[in-house]
Enzyme design. Sequence first.
Site, short mmCIF file in Angstrom:
data_model
loop_
_atom_site.label_atom_id
_atom_site.label_comp_id
_atom_site.label_asym_id
_atom_site.label_seq_id
_atom_site.Cartn_x
_atom_site.Cartn_y
_atom_site.Cartn_z
N LYS A 149 70.93 -41.83 -42.01
CA LYS A 149 70.13 -41.73 -40.76
C LYS A 149 68.78 -41.19 -41.22
O LYS A 149 68.61 -39.99 -41.41
CB LYS A 149 70.82 -40.80 -39.77
N CYS A 188 59.01 -28.80 -49.22
CA CYS A 188 59.88 -27.62 -49.23
C CYS A 188 59.71 -26.85 -50.54
O CYS A 188 60.14 -25.72 -50.64
CB CYS A 188 61.33 -28.03 -49.04
N GLU A 194 57.38 -20.49 -42.05
CA GLU A 194 57.07 -21.80 -42.65
C GLU A 194 56.03 -22.50 -41.78
O GLU A 194 56.27 -22.76 -40.60
CB GLU A 194 58.33 -22.67 -42.75
N PHE A 204 61.19 -36.19 -42.73
CA PHE A 204 60.09 -37.14 -42.83
C PHE A 204 59.33 -37.04 -44.15
O PHE A 204 58.67 -37.99 -44.57
CB PHE A 204 59.09 -36.92 -41.67
N GLU A 220 63.04 -40.43 -38.05
CA GLU A 220 62.43 -41.38 -37.11
C GLU A 220 60.91 -41.42 -37.27
O GLU A 220 60.25 -42.29 -36.73
CB GLU A 220 62.82 -41.02 -35.66
P1 NAD Z 1 63.63 -31.88 -38.89
O1 NAD Z 1 64.64 -30.79 -38.99
O2 NAD Z 1 62.79 -31.93 -37.67
O3 NAD Z 1 64.34 -33.32 -38.97
C1 NAD Z 1 65.19 -33.67 -40.04
C2 NAD Z 1 66.23 -34.67 -39.56
O4 NAD Z 1 67.02 -34.07 -38.54
C3 NAD Z 1 65.64 -35.95 -38.94
O5 NAD Z 1 66.36 -37.05 -39.43
C4 NAD Z 1 65.83 -35.75 -37.44
O6 NAD Z 1 66.08 -36.95 -36.75
C5 NAD Z 1 67.06 -34.85 -37.37
N1 NAD Z 1 67.02 -33.91 -36.23
C6 NAD Z 1 65.93 -33.30 -35.71
N2 NAD Z 1 66.29 -32.48 -34.70
C7 NAD Z 1 67.63 -32.57 -34.59
C8 NAD Z 1 68.58 -31.95 -33.73
N3 NAD Z 1 68.22 -31.09 -32.79
N4 NAD Z 1 69.88 -32.28 -33.89
C9 NAD Z 1 70.27 -33.15 -34.85
N5 NAD Z 1 69.40 -33.76 -35.69
C10 NAD Z 1 68.10 -33.48 -35.56
O7 NAD Z 1 62.75 -31.81 -40.21
P2 NAD Z 1 61.44 -32.62 -40.56
O8 NAD Z 1 60.31 -32.13 -39.73
O9 NAD Z 1 61.73 -34.08 -40.61
O10 NAD Z 1 61.24 -32.16 -42.09
C11 NAD Z 1 60.55 -30.99 -42.46
C12 NAD Z 1 61.50 -29.85 -42.75
O11 NAD Z 1 62.40 -30.23 -43.78
C13 NAD Z 1 60.77 -28.61 -43.28
O12 NAD Z 1 61.32 -27.47 -42.68
C14 NAD Z 1 61.07 -28.64 -44.78
O13 NAD Z 1 61.01 -27.39 -45.41
C15 NAD Z 1 62.45 -29.20 -44.78
N6 NAD Z 1 62.78 -29.78 -46.07
C16 NAD Z 1 63.67 -29.10 -46.86
C17 NAD Z 1 64.00 -29.58 -48.11
C18 NAD Z 1 64.97 -28.83 -48.98
O14 NAD Z 1 65.40 -29.38 -49.99
N7 NAD Z 1 65.33 -27.61 -48.65
C19 NAD Z 1 63.43 -30.79 -48.58
C20 NAD Z 1 62.53 -31.46 -47.75
C21 NAD Z 1 62.22 -30.95 -46.50
#
Ligand code: NAD
Length: 489
Positions: free
Chosen positions: A180, A288, A387, A156, A183
């Site tokens: 994808k 991140c 985190e 997000f 959401e």
């Molecule tokens: P999230 O893991 O909750 O969701 C990311 C994506 O995964 C979404 O599209 C979601 O629909 C999908 N998803 C969620 N749960 C899932 C599951 N159980 N199975 C399959 N798909 C699933 O992450 P978020 O809250 O949207 O984003 C924040 C996180 O992203 C933080 O931990 C941040 O550090 C990380 N992030 C990392 C980087 C990087 O480059 N390392 C960059 C940006 C964000």
Amino acid sequence: MSADTTRLVDLHNYVDGDWRAPSGEEGQRVVNTATNETLAEVTFSTTEDVDAAVQTGQSAFETWRETPVEQRIQPLFELKQLLEEHQEEIAETLVREHGKTFDEAMGELRRGIENVEVACGIPSMMQAGHLPNAAPEIDETAVRKPLGVFAAVTPFNFPGMITLWFLPFAVATGNAFVLKPSEKTPHTAQYIMELVDEAGFPDGVVQMVHGGADTVNALLTHDGIEGISFVGSTPVAQHIYETAAEHGKRVQAQGGAKNHIVVAESADLAFAADQTISSAFANAGQRCLANPVAVVEDAVYDEFAERVADRAEGLTVAEGLTGGVDMGPLITPDHRERVLEYIETGVAEGGDLLVDGREIDVPDEGTFLGPTVFGDVDPDATVAREEIFGPVLALLRADDFDHAIDLVNRSDYGNAASLFTDRGGDARRFRHDVEAGNLAVNAGTAAPMAFFHFGGWDDSFFGDLHAQGEDMIQFYSDKAVYIERWPDR
Ligand code: NAD
């Protein structure tokens, strides 16, 4: 800038050059985080919706892979132009569904557009090499070939930039691509897809399916997907990595982070404090690359802590389109609750609460929280290790520079680290010894430009080839080598 330029439309999948309603029964509210007002309802895509996109992508790939590279990059030039023209409107959309400030949204999109620019250089970047007389009478040529349909699953917090980490490289190399998006922030991705539609890609080359975990799992297990790029939290990144690998796919999965700033005795403390504030609190700490832990040499700790606390108290927290705002709201009420629990844990574990974000004046509506600074945090405390992904900064006291490096390397994560120093020797040691993939010296945020890969080690990354730059070309293609002998007869 005016509110009516914001594009908050019905959320549809983009498949085969057409807008289609996702056919799932589940869905989720998309809210303006500053007001709690519902912006839209996103319906999740089913396995059948995913299958339709993948099959369409497979047939589009057959023609696209044969399209001369010079023609493949023309829609990317057009997309860059359209992104520039619509940058402010996309940024407003992003502010409304995400909560970041307008300047942050513009900055995010700038970094995304850079990736489109770099991918336009594919005709040079995709060449793999030729050597005449590699052996007696033998010429050898290496080529890179696209592979098929790739998917990207995005988080997000940077819905504009992270979409563009992948899309331009996937299609420039000759693949088809399915996004994808998160959401929680789907409008930004949908706006980009509207521009993709206008840019002139053949139908089916770029597609998007909205959805949640089930939609992601349908992509992960689909035979027609060659590889998957993921950005999100560490537990999900690990799941993606394992499941995709089990299903024989290429995978790169970037996870969560807990980054450190080291403030050495010789640092310019005013500059280091300013940079620490912007690194820890930009995007309300939901980055991140944020540095939510500052490890400070004992000799300068007290002065640095005072400067940081003063600056944090002066930050303006308000809706992201308000002029002069420093920090917007958090992504959801649940997430705000989680961050509040971390603050309580930090207090319970003995952190010295220098600035309490719960007491700072913030708007009543929405999911706002002020910046919090903990001083003299125990390196083993929860707020120093886990985190939080919110506006919480922990200051750690280090005996000396060696101790500071040890504290940084204790982290399970390895996304990024920054050093403030006036000494080249410190910088050299930091670059050599710190175990993280994005490093900065005298800069608060180690954000690589699009022509360099975006690093990430340990629990922050699962895979080998990273996002952006040359790594993307390797991820999206496989190499073949031709050995030729044409003897004179
Ligand atoms: P999230 O893991 O909750 O969701 C990311 C994506 O995964 C979404 O599209 C979601 O629909 C999908 N998803 C969620 N749960 C899932 C599951 N159980 N199975 C399959 N798909 C699933 O992450 P978020 O809250 O949207 O984003 C924040 C996180 O992203 C933080 O931990 C941040 O550090 C990380 N992030 C990392 C980087 C990087 O480059 N390392 C960059 C940006 C964000």
